[in-house]
Design an enzyme around this catalytic site. Structure first.
Site, PDB file in Angstrom:
ATOM      1  N   THR A  89      21.868  30.624  34.495  1.00 51.99           N
ATOM      2  CA  THR A  89      20.724  30.806  35.362  1.00 51.99           C
ATOM      3  C   THR A  89      19.438  30.362  34.674  1.00 51.99           C
ATOM      4  O   THR A  89      19.159  30.744  33.533  1.00 51.99           O
ATOM      5  CB  THR A  89      20.581  32.282  35.779  1.00 51.99           C
ATOM      6  OG1 THR A  89      21.696  32.656  36.574  1.00 51.99           O
ATOM      7  CG2 THR A  89      19.325  32.546  36.571  1.00 51.99           C
ATOM      8  N   PHE A 121      19.115  37.050  31.562  1.00 51.84           N
ATOM      9  CA  PHE A 121      18.588  35.713  31.901  1.00 51.84           C
ATOM     10  C   PHE A 121      17.746  35.123  30.768  1.00 51.84           C
ATOM     11  O   PHE A 121      16.636  34.621  30.981  1.00 51.84           O
ATOM     12  CB  PHE A 121      17.736  35.741  33.180  1.00 51.84           C
ATOM     13  CG  PHE A 121      18.495  35.920  34.470  1.00 51.84           C
ATOM     14  CD1 PHE A 121      19.866  35.781  34.534  1.00 51.84           C
ATOM     15  CD2 PHE A 121      17.800  36.226  35.651  1.00 51.84           C
ATOM     16  CE1 PHE A 121      20.545  35.945  35.737  1.00 51.84           C
ATOM     17  CE2 PHE A 121      18.469  36.389  36.856  1.00 51.84           C
ATOM     18  CZ  PHE A 121      19.843  36.248  36.890  1.00 51.84           C
ATOM     19  N   LYS A 124      25.184  33.741  45.468  1.00 51.36           N
ATOM     20  CA  LYS A 124      26.199  34.370  44.601  1.00 51.36           C
ATOM     21  C   LYS A 124      25.993  35.887  44.616  1.00 51.36           C
ATOM     22  O   LYS A 124      24.896  36.365  44.349  1.00 51.36           O
ATOM     23  CB  LYS A 124      26.070  33.822  43.177  1.00 51.36           C
ATOM     24  CG  LYS A 124      27.118  34.407  42.218  1.00 51.36           C
ATOM     25  CD  LYS A 124      27.084  33.673  40.886  1.00 51.36           C
ATOM     26  CE  LYS A 124      28.054  34.252  39.885  1.00 51.36           C
ATOM     27  NZ  LYS A 124      28.027  33.562  38.591  1.00 51.36           N
ATOM     28  N   ASN A 139      21.589  42.559  34.979  1.00 54.95           N
ATOM     29  CA  ASN A 139      20.753  42.666  33.783  1.00 54.95           C
ATOM     30  C   ASN A 139      19.270  42.388  33.997  1.00 54.95           C
ATOM     31  O   ASN A 139      18.508  42.327  33.046  1.00 54.95           O
ATOM     32  CB  ASN A 139      21.305  41.748  32.691  1.00 54.95           C
ATOM     33  CG  ASN A 139      22.728  42.126  32.331  1.00 54.95           C
ATOM     34  OD1 ASN A 139      23.034  43.307  32.188  1.00 54.95           O
ATOM     35  ND2 ASN A 139      23.612  41.139  32.243  1.00 54.95           N
ATOM     36  N   THR A 140      18.870  42.171  35.237  1.00 52.15           N
ATOM     37  CA  THR A 140      17.447  42.053  35.553  1.00 52.15           C
ATOM     38  C   THR A 140      17.125  43.204  36.485  1.00 52.15           C
ATOM     39  O   THR A 140      17.677  43.258  37.594  1.00 52.15           O
ATOM     40  CB  THR A 140      17.141  40.693  36.223  1.00 52.15           C
ATOM     41  OG1 THR A 140      17.404  39.644  35.283  1.00 52.15           O
ATOM     42  CG2 THR A 140      15.693  40.595  36.670  1.00 52.15           C
ATOM     43  N   SER A 167      22.985  39.449  39.162  1.00 49.51           N
ATOM     44  CA  SER A 167      23.123  39.863  37.758  1.00 49.51           C
ATOM     45  C   SER A 167      22.699  41.321  37.616  1.00 49.51           C
ATOM     46  O   SER A 167      21.662  41.727  38.159  1.00 49.51           O
ATOM     47  CB  SER A 167      22.248  38.992  36.860  1.00 49.51           C
ATOM     48  OG  SER A 167      22.065  39.638  35.618  1.00 49.51           O
ATOM     49  N   ASN A 195      29.881  37.878  40.633  1.00 47.79           N
ATOM     50  CA  ASN A 195      29.268  37.943  39.308  1.00 47.79           C
ATOM     51  C   ASN A 195      29.984  39.033  38.504  1.00 47.79           C
ATOM     52  O   ASN A 195      31.047  39.495  38.909  1.00 47.79           O
ATOM     53  CB  ASN A 195      27.773  38.278  39.473  1.00 47.79           C
ATOM     54  CG  ASN A 195      26.931  37.689  38.353  1.00 47.79           C
ATOM     55  OD1 ASN A 195      27.265  37.846  37.179  1.00 47.79           O
ATOM     56  ND2 ASN A 195      25.858  37.023  38.704  1.00 47.79           N
ATOM     57  N   THR A 196      29.412  39.479  37.403  1.00 50.59           N
ATOM     58  CA  THR A 196      30.026  40.525  36.567  1.00 50.59           C
ATOM     59  C   THR A 196      29.888  41.893  37.247  1.00 50.59           C
ATOM     60  O   THR A 196      29.079  42.072  38.155  1.00 50.59           O
ATOM     61  CB  THR A 196      29.319  40.590  35.200  1.00 50.59           C
ATOM     62  OG1 THR A 196      27.930  40.811  35.428  1.00 50.59           O
ATOM     63  CG2 THR A 196      29.505  39.314  34.418  1.00 50.59           C
ATOM     64  N   ASN A 232      28.160  41.703  28.899  1.00 51.21           N
ATOM     65  CA  ASN A 232      26.888  41.136  28.468  1.00 51.21           C
ATOM     66  C   ASN A 232      25.724  41.800  29.172  1.00 51.21           C
ATOM     67  O   ASN A 232      25.832  42.243  30.314  1.00 51.21           O
ATOM     68  CB  ASN A 232      26.872  39.615  28.690  1.00 51.21           C
ATOM     69  CG  ASN A 232      26.364  39.222  30.065  1.00 51.21           C
ATOM     70  OD1 ASN A 232      25.150  39.124  30.278  1.00 51.21           O
ATOM     71  ND2 ASN A 232      27.271  39.051  31.020  1.00 51.21           N
TER      72      ASN A 232
END
Ligand code: FMN
Length: 351
Positions: free
Chosen positions: A90, A119, A216, A182-183, A180, A245-246, A115
């Site tokens: 990304t 990003f 996605k 993670n954001t 994601s 995604n994860t 993870n």
């Protein structure tokens, strides 16, 4: 797994996961032939493995998922081996450092990763230059788009606008990534109303420069929301949907888990998506998440799936996994008496 990759993996797995990742990418960026010469290259002219995916022609039904080559440093390598299409990013409009380290963890026995990179990437300008200078080996190149961490959710559409404007003329397809973990807040954008804001903001730009656009999604969506998400995909005439995604697994720690540990969850969401999209052939679907061996892919293809992507399995098994899939597909083609992958799909998917 071939000897060259075994050696490569042994060295890489003796290091911290992110350090190994960065070093490997550097190496592959400078020596794109490094692993491909022992691996064999996919015939770049015509191939029995080709597949029409929306408006793109993939050279092989398995592509590289986003996140492995975030800055597009090693496109020449990834498109030289058996990947049918390569997705980079990304990318966010501005460079950002991502979360604190350590932020990439291996579960070796379970062939899985966790993870919380956040990003980390060098920003749109650097990716643009890297893609401009890259040899794509005639593979479709996808660019995965995300918002900067400091951009408030309300202003997210503007980040996607900037990125669409920058990359629509360069990429073979683009992906709006709102999945994601993670954001902070990013996955709230998967609500139909928030998605509407993003795709409404892209409407005029898409009229000026038409580039196939995908969405996605995460495996952790409330599956009751899936029909409304698909409605948005249809309403805005996206090229397709990508899942997944994860996944979050708080018992393992923060971040997103990928690889074998993700398979069941991703498989469930993919099956629901394929079911919902049965009557909508104009919407393409790309399956991702937990694929680690041919049998799982074969099940996906038998259930109506077409293109798919991998990330974690490539880390654990290396390029020979792709060669193995090709070999298995050749066996299936000969069993079903067909000479190419598209005919094989017709054969196994006919009611
Ligand atoms: C270290 C790492 C970084 C990732 N970064 C991104 C990313 O930047 N954008 C994205 O859309 N997906 C990202 N992903 C998710 C993958 O593209 C893929 O959806 C996920 O790993 C599931 O596939 P797999 O089980 O084959 O790994 C990342 C995955 C990993 C392991």
């Amino acid at each position: 797994m071939n000897f060259a990759y075994q050696l490569f993996k042994k060295m890489a797995f003796s290091m911290d996961a992110e350090k190994a990742h960065t070093l490997s990418l550097n190496l592959l960026a400078h020596y794109p032939h490094l692993l491909s010469f022992v691996q064999g290259e996919l015939d770049s002219e015509v191939s029995k493995f080709e597949l029409q995916v929306g408006r793109n022609r993939w050279k092989f039904p398995v592509g590289l998922a986003a996140g492995l080559d975030k800055n597009g440093e090693a496109i020449d390598f990834f498109s030289r081996i058996f990947f049918g299409a390569v997705e980079v990013g990304t990318v966010t409009p501005l460079a950002q450092a991502g979360n604190e380290r350590p932020r990439l963890f291996r579960y070796i026995e379970e062939e899985s990763l966790r993870n919380c990179m956040g990003f980390n990437n060098e920003g749109a300008d650097v990716l643009f230059d890297n893609v401009m200078g890259a040899n794509r080996n005639k593979r479709p190149l996808g660019i995965n788009l995300g918002k900067n961490k400091l951009t408030p959710d309300k202003e997210a559409p503007r980040d996607y606008q900037k990125l669409y404007r920058k990359f629509a003329g360069l990429a073979d397809y683009l992906v709006v990534n709102v999945s994601s973990p993670n954001t902070p807040g990013l996955r709230d954008l998967q609500k139909a109303s928030e998605l509407e804001e993003i795709f409404k903001a892209l409407e005029d730009l898409r009229k000026e420069q038409d580039c196939p656009l995908y969405l996605k999604i995460a495996p952790d969506i409330n599956t009751e929301d899936l029909p409304s998400i698909i409605e948005v995909v249809k309403k805005y005439k996206l090229e397709g949907l990508m899942a997944t995604n994860t996944t979050i697994m708080p018992e393992r720690g923060i971040g997103g888990v990928s690889g074998k540990l993700l398979y069941e969850k991703a498989h469930h969401v993919r099956s629901l998506c394929l079911d919902h999209l049965k009557e909508t052939p104009e919407v393409e679907f790309i399956g991702i998440g937990g694929f680690s061996h041919f049998d799982q892919m074969w099940e996906y293809w038998k259930n109506g799936g077409r293109a798919l992507q991998i990330y974690s399995a490539f880390i654990f098994q290396g390029p020979s996994l792709l060669k193995e899939i090709a070999r298995e597909l050749e066996i299936k083609m000969s069993y079903y008496g067909v000479s190419n992958f598209e005919d094989l799909l017709k054969e196994i998917q006919s009611p």
